[in-house]
Motif scaffolding. Structure first.
Motif, PDB file in Angstrom:
ATOM      1  N   MET A 106     116.679  19.777  37.989  1.00 23.59           N
ATOM      2  CA  MET A 106     115.327  20.004  38.289  1.00 23.59           C
ATOM      3  C   MET A 106     114.492  20.337  37.087  1.00 23.59           C
ATOM      4  O   MET A 106     113.956  19.483  36.627  1.00 23.59           O
ATOM      5  CB  MET A 106     115.172  20.990  39.413  1.00 23.59           C
ATOM      6  N   PRO A 107     114.399  21.297  36.367  1.00 21.82           N
ATOM      7  CA  PRO A 107     113.149  21.459  35.618  1.00 21.82           C
ATOM      8  C   PRO A 107     112.639  20.158  34.988  1.00 21.82           C
ATOM      9  O   PRO A 107     113.395  19.402  34.406  1.00 21.82           O
ATOM     10  CB  PRO A 107     113.517  22.474  34.524  1.00 21.82           C
ATOM     11  N   HIS A 108     111.335  19.938  35.191  1.00 22.94           N
ATOM     12  CA  HIS A 108     110.646  18.796  34.592  1.00 22.94           C
ATOM     13  C   HIS A 108     109.809  19.329  33.445  1.00 22.94           C
ATOM     14  O   HIS A 108     109.001  20.236  33.646  1.00 22.94           O
ATOM     15  CB  HIS A 108     109.736  18.105  35.617  1.00 22.94           C
ATOM     16  N   ILE A 109     109.992  18.773  32.274  1.00 22.50           N
ATOM     17  CA  ILE A 109     109.313  19.267  31.087  1.00 22.50           C
ATOM     18  C   ILE A 109     108.570  18.104  30.441  1.00 22.50           C
ATOM     19  O   ILE A 109     109.132  17.027  30.253  1.00 22.50           O
ATOM     20  CB  ILE A 109     110.321  19.886  30.096  1.00 22.50           C
ATOM     21  N   THR A 141     115.719  30.536  33.961  1.00 22.61           N
ATOM     22  CA  THR A 141     115.194  30.311  35.309  1.00 22.61           C
ATOM     23  C   THR A 141     116.268  30.359  36.380  1.00 22.61           C
ATOM     24  O   THR A 141     115.955  30.384  37.571  1.00 22.61           O
ATOM     25  CB  THR A 141     114.485  28.945  35.396  1.00 22.61           C
ATOM     26  N   GLY A 142     117.525  30.332  35.962  1.00 24.35           N
ATOM     27  CA  GLY A 142     118.607  30.298  36.935  1.00 24.35           C
ATOM     28  C   GLY A 142     118.749  28.948  37.604  1.00 24.35           C
ATOM     29  O   GLY A 142     119.397  28.831  38.645  1.00 24.35           O
ATOM     30  N   SER A 143     118.174  27.918  37.007  1.00 20.74           N
ATOM     31  CA  SER A 143     118.244  26.583  37.590  1.00 20.74           C
ATOM     32  C   SER A 143     119.624  25.983  37.380  1.00 20.74           C
ATOM     33  O   SER A 143     120.185  26.049  36.294  1.00 20.74           O
ATOM     34  CB  SER A 143     117.197  25.672  36.951  1.00 20.74           C
ATOM     35  N   VAL A 162     106.261  23.105  31.726  1.00 18.22           N
ATOM     36  CA  VAL A 162     107.554  23.228  32.399  1.00 18.22           C
ATOM     37  C   VAL A 162     107.282  23.344  33.892  1.00 18.22           C
ATOM     38  O   VAL A 162     106.633  24.295  34.331  1.00 18.22           O
ATOM     39  CB  VAL A 162     108.342  24.461  31.901  1.00 18.22           C
ATOM     40  N   GLY A 163     107.756  22.379  34.667  1.00 17.93           N
ATOM     41  CA  GLY A 163     107.591  22.395  36.111  1.00 17.93           C
ATOM     42  C   GLY A 163     108.880  22.840  36.778  1.00 17.93           C
ATOM     43  O   GLY A 163     109.942  22.270  36.531  1.00 17.93           O
ATOM     44  N   LEU A 164     108.766  23.876  37.614  1.00 20.48           N
ATOM     45  CA  LEU A 164     109.916  24.451  38.311  1.00 20.48           C
ATOM     46  C   LEU A 164     109.678  24.458  39.813  1.00 20.48           C
ATOM     47  O   LEU A 164     108.523  24.480  40.265  1.00 20.48           O
ATOM     48  CB  LEU A 164     110.119  25.910  37.876  1.00 20.48           C
ATOM     49  N   LYS A 211     107.918  33.477  34.404  1.00 19.09           N
ATOM     50  CA  LYS A 211     107.208  32.319  33.849  1.00 19.09           C
ATOM     51  C   LYS A 211     106.522  32.681  32.535  1.00 19.09           C
ATOM     52  O   LYS A 211     106.541  31.894  31.584  1.00 19.09           O
ATOM     53  CB  LYS A 211     106.191  31.780  34.854  1.00 19.09           C
ATOM     54  N   ALA A 212     105.923  33.867  32.475  1.00 20.70           N
ATOM     55  CA  ALA A 212     105.261  34.301  31.241  1.00 20.70           C
ATOM     56  C   ALA A 212     106.280  34.485  30.116  1.00 20.70           C
ATOM     57  O   ALA A 212     106.040  34.081  28.970  1.00 20.70           O
ATOM     58  CB  ALA A 212     104.494  35.596  31.484  1.00 20.70           C
TER      59      ALA A 212
END
Length: 119
Positions: free
Chosen positions: A1-4, A33-35, A66-68, A77-78
């Motif tokens: 998943m993460p899209h960057i 993120t624990g992804s 970064v899309g989560l 996120k910060a």
């Protein structure tokens, strides 16, 4: 998943080691993120970038998005944004010949997000 997505001024093409950056970025994003998913990153050079009222090409620009999947705390996120900025600084030139403005946004993917892996 993460899209960057990494948008950057084209004049950085020869000095921004994108491969080295992404080798450090992916594990950092997954860990923070624990992804459990696989990071996917797009690099997009921009032919023209403008910073304030300066002439094009005088100052370069890099923006990382970064899309989560939703559900991460704003504090996480910060913190991830700060860490990505620090990592960018490590992989971008820091000399008078290459002035660079960098930014990062960590955002939630839309509820309509779907992923398909081809066979």
């Amino acid at each position: 998943m993460p899209h960057i997505t990494v948008d950057y001024s084209a004049q950085l093409a020869g000095v921004f080691d994108r491969r080295a950056f992404v080798r450090e970025l992916h594990p950092m994003v997954r860990e923070e993120t624990g992804s459990a998913g696989v990071c996917k990153t797009f690099f997009r050079p921009a032919a023209d970038t403008y910073i304030g009222d300066q002439d094009a090409g005088k100052v370069a620009f890099v923006h990382v998005e970064v899309g989560l999947l939703p559900g991460r705390a704003e504090e996480l996120k910060a913190r991830l944004s700060e860490d990505v900025l620090a990592l960018l600084g490590k992989h971008l030139p820091g000399d008078d010949a290459h002035k660079v403005v960098s930014s990062v946004e960590v955002r939630d993917l839309a509820g309509s997000y779907r992923l398909h892996h081809s066979p």
